[in-house]
Scaffold this active site. Sequence first.
Site, PDB file in Angstrom:
ATOM      1  N   GLY A  73       3.831  21.625  28.569  1.00 26.55           N
ATOM      2  CA  GLY A  73       4.010  23.072  28.600  1.00 26.55           C
ATOM      3  C   GLY A  73       2.839  23.793  27.964  1.00 26.55           C
ATOM      4  O   GLY A  73       2.400  24.852  28.431  1.00 26.55           O
ATOM      5  N   SER A  74       2.291  23.215  26.900  1.00 30.01           N
ATOM      6  CA  SER A  74       1.167  23.861  26.215  1.00 30.01           C
ATOM      7  C   SER A  74      -0.044  23.956  27.139  1.00 30.01           C
ATOM      8  O   SER A  74      -0.723  24.983  27.170  1.00 30.01           O
ATOM      9  CB  SER A  74       0.777  23.079  24.948  1.00 30.01           C
ATOM     10  OG  SER A  74       1.865  22.998  24.073  1.00 30.01           O
ATOM     11  N   ASN A 154      12.318  30.011  22.103  1.00 28.45           N
ATOM     12  CA  ASN A 154      12.656  28.648  21.690  1.00 28.45           C
ATOM     13  C   ASN A 154      13.444  28.580  20.392  1.00 28.45           C
ATOM     14  O   ASN A 154      14.149  27.620  20.147  1.00 28.45           O
ATOM     15  CB  ASN A 154      11.389  27.793  21.568  1.00 28.45           C
ATOM     16  CG  ASN A 154      10.285  28.492  20.825  1.00 28.45           C
ATOM     17  OD1 ASN A 154       9.864  29.582  21.198  1.00 28.45           O
ATOM     18  ND2 ASN A 154       9.820  27.888  19.752  1.00 28.45           N
ATOM     19  N   GLN A 182      11.710  26.883  27.835  1.00 29.58           N
ATOM     20  CA  GLN A 182      13.084  26.758  27.333  1.00 29.58           C
ATOM     21  C   GLN A 182      14.126  27.229  28.348  1.00 29.58           C
ATOM     22  O   GLN A 182      15.318  26.975  28.170  1.00 29.58           O
ATOM     23  CB  GLN A 182      13.250  27.574  26.041  1.00 29.58           C
ATOM     24  CG  GLN A 182      12.456  27.047  24.870  1.00 29.58           C
ATOM     25  CD  GLN A 182      12.982  25.719  24.318  1.00 29.58           C
ATOM     26  OE1 GLN A 182      14.133  25.345  24.523  1.00 29.58           O
ATOM     27  NE2 GLN A 182      12.135  24.997  23.604  1.00 29.58           N
ATOM     28  N   SER A 202       8.028  22.509  31.034  1.00 28.53           N
ATOM     29  CA  SER A 202       7.720  21.234  30.386  1.00 28.53           C
ATOM     30  C   SER A 202       8.827  20.229  30.675  1.00 28.53           C
ATOM     31  O   SER A 202      10.018  20.553  30.556  1.00 28.53           O
ATOM     32  CB  SER A 202       7.605  21.469  28.879  1.00 28.53           C
ATOM     33  OG  SER A 202       7.443  20.252  28.212  1.00 28.53           O
ATOM     34  N   GLY A 203       8.427  18.992  31.020  1.00 25.41           N
ATOM     35  CA  GLY A 203       9.412  17.972  31.399  1.00 25.41           C
ATOM     36  C   GLY A 203      10.324  17.527  30.278  1.00 25.41           C
ATOM     37  O   GLY A 203      11.519  17.311  30.487  1.00 25.41           O
ATOM     38  N   HIS A 204       9.777  17.415  29.052  1.00 24.49           N
ATOM     39  CA  HIS A 204      10.586  16.779  28.004  1.00 24.49           C
ATOM     40  C   HIS A 204      11.720  17.654  27.486  1.00 24.49           C
ATOM     41  O   HIS A 204      12.543  17.206  26.686  1.00 24.49           O
ATOM     42  CB  HIS A 204       9.695  16.252  26.868  1.00 24.49           C
ATOM     43  CG  HIS A 204       9.144  17.280  25.943  1.00 24.49           C
ATOM     44  ND1 HIS A 204       9.654  17.495  24.686  1.00 24.49           N
ATOM     45  CD2 HIS A 204       8.110  18.141  26.074  1.00 24.49           C
ATOM     46  CE1 HIS A 204       8.942  18.437  24.084  1.00 24.49           C
ATOM     47  NE2 HIS A 204       8.001  18.848  24.908  1.00 24.49           N
ATOM     48  N   THR A 240      -6.353  11.478  37.107  1.00 19.81           N
ATOM     49  CA  THR A 240      -5.453  10.676  37.949  1.00 19.81           C
ATOM     50  C   THR A 240      -4.015  11.023  37.607  1.00 19.81           C
ATOM     51  O   THR A 240      -3.645  11.093  36.432  1.00 19.81           O
ATOM     52  CB  THR A 240      -5.737   9.167  37.720  1.00 19.81           C
ATOM     53  OG1 THR A 240      -7.104   8.943  38.050  1.00 19.81           O
ATOM     54  CG2 THR A 240      -4.836   8.298  38.588  1.00 19.81           C
ATOM     55  N   CYS A 327       8.801  24.058   9.292  1.00 16.86           N
ATOM     56  CA  CYS A 327       8.661  22.902   8.401  1.00 16.86           C
ATOM     57  C   CYS A 327       7.936  21.751   9.076  1.00 16.86           C
ATOM     58  O   CYS A 327       7.222  21.000   8.442  1.00 16.86           O
ATOM     59  CB  CYS A 327      10.018  22.444   7.915  1.00 16.86           C
ATOM     60  SG  CYS A 327      11.180  22.156   9.229  1.00 16.86           S
TER      61      CYS A 327
HETATM   62  N1  PLP Z   1       6.650  26.997  25.099  1.00 16.97           N
HETATM   63  C1  PLP Z   1       7.864  26.946  24.538  1.00 16.97           C
HETATM   64  C2  PLP Z   1       8.745  28.140  24.600  1.00 16.97           C
HETATM   65  C3  PLP Z   1       8.295  25.787  23.900  1.00 16.97           C
HETATM   66  O1  PLP Z   1       9.494  25.749  23.329  1.00 16.97           O
HETATM   67  C4  PLP Z   1       7.424  24.670  23.853  1.00 16.97           C
HETATM   68  C5  PLP Z   1       7.812  23.449  23.123  1.00 16.97           C
HETATM   69  O2  PLP Z   1       8.585  23.481  22.205  1.00 16.97           O
HETATM   70  C6  PLP Z   1       6.177  24.766  24.492  1.00 16.97           C
HETATM   71  C7  PLP Z   1       5.820  25.952  25.086  1.00 16.97           C
HETATM   72  C8  PLP Z   1       5.221  23.615  24.494  1.00 16.97           C
HETATM   73  O3  PLP Z   1       5.664  22.617  25.383  1.00 16.97           O
HETATM   74  P1  PLP Z   1       5.076  21.144  25.264  1.00 16.97           P
HETATM   75  O4  PLP Z   1       5.740  20.511  24.092  1.00 16.97           O
HETATM   76  O5  PLP Z   1       5.439  20.469  26.547  1.00 16.97           O
HETATM   77  O6  PLP Z   1       3.614  21.270  25.106  1.00 16.97           O
END
Ligand code: PLP
Length: 394
Positions: A73-74, A154, A182, A202-204, A240, A327
């Site tokens: 996601g970042s 988030n 989110q 983001s997948g995770h 890749t 934290c």
């Molecule tokens: N944006 C939001 C709102 C998130 O909650 C997060 C991760 O907590 C991210 C971006 C970043 O995603 P990633 O962990 O896949 O880089």
Amino acid sequence: MKKRFIYADNAATTAVSENVLNAMLPYFRYEYGNPSSIYKLGRDNEQAVIDARNKVAKALGADPKEIFFTSCGSESDNWAIKGVAELMAAKGKKHIVTSVFEHHAVLHTTEYLQKKGYDVTYVPINEKGLIDPEDVKKAIRDDTALVTIMYANNEIGTIQPIEEIAKICKEKGVLFHTDAVQAVGHVNIDVHKQGIDLLSLSGHKIHAQKGIGVLYVRKGINIPNLIHGGGQEKGKRAGTENVPAIVGLGVAIEDATKNIDEKGKKITAIRNKIIDGILKIPYTRLNGDRDKRLPGNINISIEGIEGESILLLLDSYGICASSGSACTSGSLDPSHVLLALGLTHEVAHGSLRLSIEDDLTEDDADYIIEVVPKVVERLRSFSPLWEGIINNAV
Ligand code: PLP
């Protein structure tokens, strides 16, 4: 009371689901070809990527050509913001509108751009954690290149008026990006109908593995590459392809977007029960609007305690949760989100976030409602902060 294990931190990350894992496994061991290779092993991998792209596009109401796989996601946020910034700077537009309570993947990117000479306006949130579209409208200028506003926060889970903001951007001729990391899998999203130009996910966060993400870019928006190299992702994102992760994400988003409404109702009912249970503790408050929030998000400030200590005690009871304060980053600063809501540093420090999903049972909810007051009572019993609060109240 029998100790349970309860994972209530799904906003931090989720477990890879059985379905996702099973779909991924062959691509680690037997289907290991490079999607760019000409022979069958390669072509089969290419097909797997195409299938996953189709699934992501379908889940978002997009065209598969508009879906680009990234590493997280970042990366998607960075690419969207830096990409549009560079694209529009060429047209003399170097102003970006965002909000004060974005994820750091957005905020640190806009701060980076500020150092590079861009101007950024940070719109506020109200005391319920919501953005007023009128504030976005007022912030847009003739030289605005991009508006980037998160879909759902988030920390406090509030869902923003995305369609209204997108409409304003369209009227003003400004591109609109949303960080939907989110939101995906928890609220219904249709990028075309909602007028979203770029979207990160983001997948995770939806039971795929860590290290896979997506950037949706509406057809016709030609942002420059963030990663240069080979011709993968239509030449827009080199590297890749991470085929197992891409395959897993396809399955994960298909599963996550199935029966969203039904799942949402079930989770919301349990969430409200937990909120009401915890709010019975004196000197507590719910952070964020009660209704316009993600079904599984609970964020409560508990005066007279430190977020970090409640997390450790909850852990000893088998409950995985998170705090409003930063934290995990090793910082003692309270969360910028809670401060933006208007909370004092002390109150913001004592915040608890639980993010639940539909696997959480009524018994689990009862356990949480039983454990949290116990833990709070124990922490308050030796807290000088709490003594001060009580003494001031009498
Ligand atoms: N944006 C939001 C709102 C998130 O909650 C997060 C991760 O907590 C991210 C971006 C970043 O995603 P990633 O962990 O896949 O880089």
